[in-house]
Write an enzyme that holds these catalytic residues in place. Structure first.
Site, PDB file in Angstrom:
ATOM      1  N   GLY A   1       0.839  -1.225   0.011  1.00 27.04           N
ATOM      2  CA  GLY A   1       0.114  -0.017  -0.052  1.00 27.04           C
ATOM      3  C   GLY A   1       0.717   1.440   0.102  1.00 27.04           C
ATOM      4  O   GLY A   1       0.298   2.159   0.432  1.00 27.04           O
ATOM      5  N   CYS A   2       1.896   1.231  -0.508  1.00 33.38           N
ATOM      6  CA  CYS A   2       2.955   2.313  -0.562  1.00 33.38           C
ATOM      7  C   CYS A   2       2.858   3.181  -1.834  1.00 33.38           C
ATOM      8  O   CYS A   2       2.576   2.523  -2.866  1.00 33.38           O
ATOM      9  CB  CYS A   2       4.277   1.745  -0.412  1.00 33.38           C
ATOM     10  N   GLY A   3       3.305   4.288  -1.906  1.00 34.14           N
ATOM     11  CA  GLY A   3       3.543   5.093  -3.193  1.00 34.14           C
ATOM     12  C   GLY A   3       4.555   4.267  -4.197  1.00 34.14           C
ATOM     13  O   GLY A   3       4.246   4.582  -5.388  1.00 34.14           O
TER      14      GLY A   3
ATOM     15  N   THR B   1       4.799   1.197  -4.468  1.00 35.26           N
ATOM     16  CA  THR B   1       4.182  -0.166  -4.881  1.00 35.26           C
ATOM     17  C   THR B   1       4.414  -0.583  -6.365  1.00 35.26           C
ATOM     18  O   THR B   1       4.851  -1.560  -6.821  1.00 35.26           O
ATOM     19  CB  THR B   1       2.946  -0.470  -4.353  1.00 35.26           C
TER      20      THR B   1
END
Length: 159
Positions: free
Chosen positions: A34-36, A38
């Site tokens: 759920g990371c920028g 990803t």
């Protein structure tokens, strides 16, 4: 100890000795779903597909230590990565990369290549590049896109 002396857990919770990767170039990454960053899974998969026959292995270690960006179970993370990014490289059980519960592999990696602002991992998608002899040759921060490491990977594969 060297990198091949470490044993980690695969996504099914089974022990895997890193000695199985002797003679390979390794790209070891702490990831989050759920990371920028990803979408870097796309670049990791592209590199893996392009160079796996020459000896590249991507080792994916999900980590939930940064802003709770990998909250799922190992199975949920694996399903997400398979369905969304079609990854086929080796994915391991979720780990901690800093602090009291830090995985010994990451203690070792950080001891070999400290970061720009100290040894701790600063965020998701920090990458360690390991040559065929098991030496950690580079550490890259989250912003370094996998495709921007291609020339270094090719050089190590050709050595």
């Amino acid at each position: 100890m060297g990198i091949y002396d470490y044993v980690v857990k695969d996504k099914q919770g089974e022990d895997v000795s890193l000695s199985r990767y002797k003679g390979k170039v390794l790209l070891i990454v702490n990831t989050a779903t759920g990371c920028g960053f990803t979408p870097q899974y796309n670049g990791l998969q592209t590199l893996y597909e392009k160079y796996k026959e020459q000896g590249l292995e991507v080792l994916d270690f999900p980590c939930n230590q940064f802003a709770n960006q990998a909250p799922g179970s190992d199975a949920q993370i694996s399903d997400f990565c398979s369905l969304r990014y079609h990854i086929t490289f080796d994915q391991f059980s979720k780990i901690c990369v800093n602090g009291e519960k830090e995985d010994p592999l990451y203690t070792y990696l950080k001891s070999q290549k400290g970061g720009v602002m100290g040894k701790n991992i600063k965020w998701n998608f920090t990458k360690f590049l390991v040559n065929k002899e098991g030496h950690i040759v580079a550490r890259y921060g989250s912003a370094k896109a996998p495709e921007d490491m291609e020339s270094e990977i090719v050089r190590l594969l050709e050595e």
